[in-house]
Design a protein around this motif. Structure first.
Motif, PDB file in Angstrom:
ATOM      1  N   THR A   7      -6.315   3.572   1.410  1.00 53.11           N
ATOM      2  CA  THR A   7      -5.724   2.324   0.925  1.00 53.11           C
ATOM      3  C   THR A   7      -4.226   2.300   1.237  1.00 53.11           C
ATOM      4  OG1 THR A   7      -5.439   3.321  -1.269  1.00 53.11           O
ATOM      5  CG2 THR A   7      -7.419   2.009  -0.885  1.00 53.11           C
ATOM      6  N   LEU A   9      -0.426   0.086   0.968  1.00 50.83           N
ATOM      7  CA  LEU A   9       0.458  -0.950   0.435  1.00 50.83           C
ATOM      8  C   LEU A   9       1.559  -1.182   1.458  1.00 50.83           C
ATOM      9  CD1 LEU A   9       1.736  -2.752  -1.813  1.00 50.83           C
ATOM     10  CD2 LEU A   9       2.853  -0.675  -2.670  1.00 50.83           C
ATOM     11  N   GLY A  35      -2.492  -4.286  -0.731  1.00 51.91           N
ATOM     12  CA  GLY A  35      -1.426  -5.052  -1.363  1.00 51.91           C
ATOM     13  C   GLY A  35      -0.210  -5.191  -0.478  1.00 51.91           C
ATOM     14  N   GLN A  36       0.610  -6.187  -0.798  1.00 56.35           N
ATOM     15  CA  GLN A  36       1.850  -6.431  -0.072  1.00 56.35           C
ATOM     16  C   GLN A  36       2.964  -6.688  -1.072  1.00 56.35           C
ATOM     17  OE1 GLN A  36       1.457  -9.491   2.927  1.00 56.35           O
ATOM     18  NE2 GLN A  36      -0.608  -8.847   3.496  1.00 56.35           N
ATOM     19  N   GLU A  42       9.219  -5.264  -6.521  1.00 56.82           N
ATOM     20  CA  GLU A  42       7.803  -5.609  -6.394  1.00 56.82           C
ATOM     21  C   GLU A  42       7.013  -4.432  -5.834  1.00 56.82           C
ATOM     22  OE1 GLU A  42       4.955  -9.086  -4.415  1.00 56.82           O
ATOM     23  OE2 GLU A  42       7.086  -8.986  -3.903  1.00 56.82           O
ATOM     24  N   GLN A  46       3.860  -2.892  -7.642  1.00 57.35           N
ATOM     25  CA  GLN A  46       2.576  -2.903  -6.943  1.00 57.35           C
ATOM     26  C   GLN A  46       2.030  -1.488  -6.775  1.00 57.35           C
ATOM     27  OE1 GLN A  46       0.901  -5.620  -6.839  1.00 57.35           O
ATOM     28  NE2 GLN A  46       1.147  -6.522  -4.808  1.00 57.35           N
ATOM     29  N   ARG A  49       0.552  -0.361  -9.976  1.00 56.88           N
ATOM     30  CA  ARG A  49      -0.712  -1.032 -10.290  1.00 56.88           C
ATOM     31  C   ARG A  49      -1.849  -0.611  -9.368  1.00 56.88           C
ATOM     32  NH1 ARG A  49      -3.438  -5.709  -8.782  1.00 56.88           N
ATOM     33  NH2 ARG A  49      -1.870  -6.236  -7.202  1.00 56.88           N
ATOM     34  N   LEU A  50      -1.549  -0.477  -8.074  1.00 57.10           N
ATOM     35  CA  LEU A  50      -2.599  -0.254  -7.084  1.00 57.10           C
ATOM     36  C   LEU A  50      -2.858   1.216  -6.760  1.00 57.10           C
ATOM     37  CD1 LEU A  50      -1.535  -3.085  -4.604  1.00 57.10           C
ATOM     38  CD2 LEU A  50      -3.487  -3.131  -6.176  1.00 57.10           C
ATOM     39  N   THR A  55       1.914   4.165   1.487  1.00 57.75           N
ATOM     40  CA  THR A  55       2.768   2.977   1.400  1.00 57.75           C
ATOM     41  C   THR A  55       3.629   2.888   2.653  1.00 57.75           C
ATOM     42  OG1 THR A  55       2.882   3.070  -1.017  1.00 57.75           O
ATOM     43  CG2 THR A  55       4.616   1.833   0.108  1.00 57.75           C
TER      44      THR A  55
END
Length: 220
Positions: A7, A9, A35-36, A42, A46, A49-50, A55
């Motif tokens: 995953t 970001l 996510g972005q 932010e 993010q 949260r994610l 990243t």
């Protein structure tokens, strides 16, 4: 058993670049963009949260430097894996990012050819730093670092200010500014002021904007 995708970001404040990276990630097997974020704050929220595996972080963000965002993320999640995607090859920018906790560093121009391998390498627990950046960092180890005042003098000199004007700006004598400039030239192994400014840009001491342009007023 199916292996879970890596995953990712993505953090960048340029929608066109974000869209391009998102498109590239969609074609990578075993990788999923989750996510972005368009700012440092932010990005931290993010990531919290994610909890992405990897990243991708730009350095020039509207609210803070990317290195600050990396440090904040790593403070909350020490095992976070962050890859810097930037237009800056300067070794000062790279050193800041790596000290903050980045484990990958690559140029945006290399995304098409190197992003997938970089993500896989970093996800496996290894580092992947742009070779030219690694060489510059190694070279920097043998050079004396500029003091904050010397950096300030160099930046003001790059804007075309004379020693006297720099002194007036900083509340110092012209002789003191000459001494600072002499130290700058010696530490950077520069031939003259113009050479020092060029080296400052190359090494990230003198910053450029996200488009690779010098800030307003900066000239050499």
């Amino acid at each position: 058993m199916t292996t879970a995708p890596i995953t990712v970001l993505m953090v960048d404040d340029h929608p066109i670049f974000l869209a391009g990276v998102a498109s590239a990630l969609e074609t990578m097997p075993g990788v999923r963009l989750v996510g972005q974020a368009g700012s440092g704050a932010e990005a931290v929220a993010q990531h919290r949260r994610l909890r992405p595996d990897v990243t991708l972080m730009d350095l020039q963000l509207p609210d803070m430097h990317g290195s600050e965002a990396i440090a904040a993320i790593r403070n909350e999640t020490p095992e976070a894996r962050v890859i810097v995607l930037t237009t800056y090859e300067g070794n000062v920018q790279a050193a800041q990012a790596i000290r903050a906790g980045a484990v990958g560093y690559m140029l945006k121009s290399a995304v098409r050819h190197e992003l997938q391998e970089t993500i896989m390498t970093v996800h496996s627990g290894r580092r992947r730093i742009l070779p030219s950046v690694a060489c510059a960092l190694a070279e920097q180890m043998y050079m004396s670092a500029l003091t904050p005042r010397e950096v300030e003098v160099l930046q003001l000199a790059a804007m075309g200010n004379t020693n006297q004007k720099i002194g007036d700006r900083l509340g110092l004598s012209e002789g003191t500014i000459k001494t600072h400039m002499k130290n700058v030239l010696a530490k950077m192994q520069a031939n003259d002021r113009t050479h020092a400014v060029l080296l400052g840009i190359q090494r990230g001491i003198i910053g450029m904007d996200a488009g690779g342009r010098l800030p307003p007023g900066l000239r050499f």
